[in-house]
Design a protein around this motif. Structure first.
Motif, PDB file in Angstrom:
ATOM      1  N   TRP A   1      29.615  46.558  41.161  1.00 61.51           N
ATOM      2  CA  TRP A   1      30.609  46.904  42.155  1.00 61.51           C
ATOM      3  C   TRP A   1      30.232  48.158  42.916  1.00 61.51           C
ATOM      4  O   TRP A   1      29.634  49.081  42.353  1.00 61.51           O
ATOM      5  N   GLN A   2      30.627  48.207  44.192  1.00 65.84           N
ATOM      6  CA  GLN A   2      30.610  49.431  44.979  1.00 65.84           C
ATOM      7  C   GLN A   2      32.063  49.807  45.244  1.00 65.84           C
ATOM      8  O   GLN A   2      32.921  48.931  45.392  1.00 65.84           O
ATOM      9  N   SER A   3      32.353  51.096  45.309  1.00 71.87           N
ATOM     10  CA  SER A   3      33.748  51.540  45.395  1.00 71.87           C
ATOM     11  C   SER A   3      34.452  51.023  46.649  1.00 71.87           C
ATOM     12  O   SER A   3      35.680  50.876  46.658  1.00 71.87           O
TER      13      SER A   3
ATOM     14  N   GLN B   1      39.043  44.577  36.341  1.00 71.79           N
ATOM     15  CA  GLN B   1      37.956  45.409  36.865  1.00 71.79           C
ATOM     16  C   GLN B   1      38.350  46.138  38.146  1.00 71.79           C
ATOM     17  O   GLN B   1      37.510  46.792  38.769  1.00 71.79           O
TER      18      GLN B   1
ATOM     19  N   LYS C   1      39.739  48.760  39.059  1.00 75.03           N
ATOM     20  CA  LYS C   1      39.531  50.194  39.248  1.00 75.03           C
ATOM     21  C   LYS C   1      38.127  50.509  39.758  1.00 75.03           C
ATOM     22  O   LYS C   1      37.861  51.620  40.214  1.00 75.03           O
ATOM     23  N   HIS C   2      37.221  49.517  39.708  1.00 72.10           N
ATOM     24  CA  HIS C   2      35.839  49.754  40.107  1.00 72.10           C
ATOM     25  C   HIS C   2      35.569  49.456  41.583  1.00 72.10           C
ATOM     26  O   HIS C   2      34.467  49.722  42.066  1.00 72.10           O
ATOM     27  N   PHE C   3      36.557  48.878  42.294  1.00 76.05           N
ATOM     28  CA  PHE C   3      36.320  48.560  43.703  1.00 76.05           C
ATOM     29  C   PHE C   3      37.600  48.778  44.506  1.00 76.05           C
ATOM     30  O   PHE C   3      38.636  49.160  43.959  1.00 76.05           O
TER      31      PHE C   3
END
Length: 226
Positions: A116-118, A143, A145-147
């Motif tokens: 992932w990228q933010s 997941q 919170k990662h993107f």
């Protein structure tokens, strides 16, 4: 001391519980529950998880269901106002730019190890009766919170039938705060799937269909990754 009591009573009242229930909630959050659950877990959920009887569990579950439904109605009302504002203020603007879509080619780089990228967002196309979609969505939400977020499109809901979105979102336990912060958006498909799937090679695929929006590109995101 009086101010502290008033504040405690106010916070308890916001959740429809009394002061003793609020104090029990705080005590539980200072123990194991606070160590294994996020601080955003509501008092009703905490008390319901640690209910001391089936009747108590049912009572907290009913209160939480009512609060979630009411909040979903407020969120959808604002979403309708927001959509109306977009149409009035930007009559020629589209959430999905056809020019960007037309130039999009599947990114072969996604075939390798995915990270992932933010700033990533996921376009997630589903319907209200898709158990496979629900399972994928649950894993994807774990997941989040990662993107940047997820734009959910329901292909079997028509304009004017927004209550189905409300009921569906509540049944999937989608956090209203994510919606209010636009971490998640709830949308009627209205042709968006056909618009993008023809350019990402996903037309005719089974639901759910996931599309990754990254740095101005739209790329297919296999549901099997989740």
């Amino acid at each position: 001391m009086t101010e502290r009591i008033d504040s405690l009573a106010f916070r308890a009242n916001q959740w429809g519980i009394d002061e003793s229930e609020w104090q029990r909630y705080q005590s539980l959050m200072q123990g194991v529950r606070g160590s294994v659950s996020p601080a955003t877990l509501s008092p009703l959920e905490v008390l319901g998880i640690h209910a001391r009887s089936a009747d108590e569990r049912r009572r907290y579950a009913e209160r939480w269901a009512v609060m979630m439904r009411d909040d979903a109605e407020r969120i959808l009302a604002f979403q309708r106002a927001y959509d109306d504002a977009q149409r009035r203020l930007f009559p020629n603007g589209l959430l999905i730019d056809p020019g960007v879509v037309a130039s999009t080619k599947p990114d072969q780089g996604l075939a390798g190890k995915f990270a992932w990228q933010s700033s990533d967002r996921v376009l997630f196309f589903t319907d209200t009766q898709c158990p496979t979609c629900d399972a994928v969505l649950e894993r994807l939400l774990s997941q989040i919170k990662h993107f940047s977020g997820i734009d959910l499109y329901l292909i079997d809901v028509s304009a004017g039938d927004e209550s189905r979105i409300r009921d569906w979102a509540a049944s999937k336990q989608i956090d209203p705060q994510w919606v209010s912060e636009h971490k998640i958006t709830l949308n009627i498909d209205a042709g968006a799937l056909n618009q993008v799937a023809n350019h990402t090679g996903q037309q005719g695929q089974d639901l759910p269909i996931l599309i990754l929006r990254r740095e101005g590109r739209l790329d297919p995101l296999p549901a099997s990754r989740f």
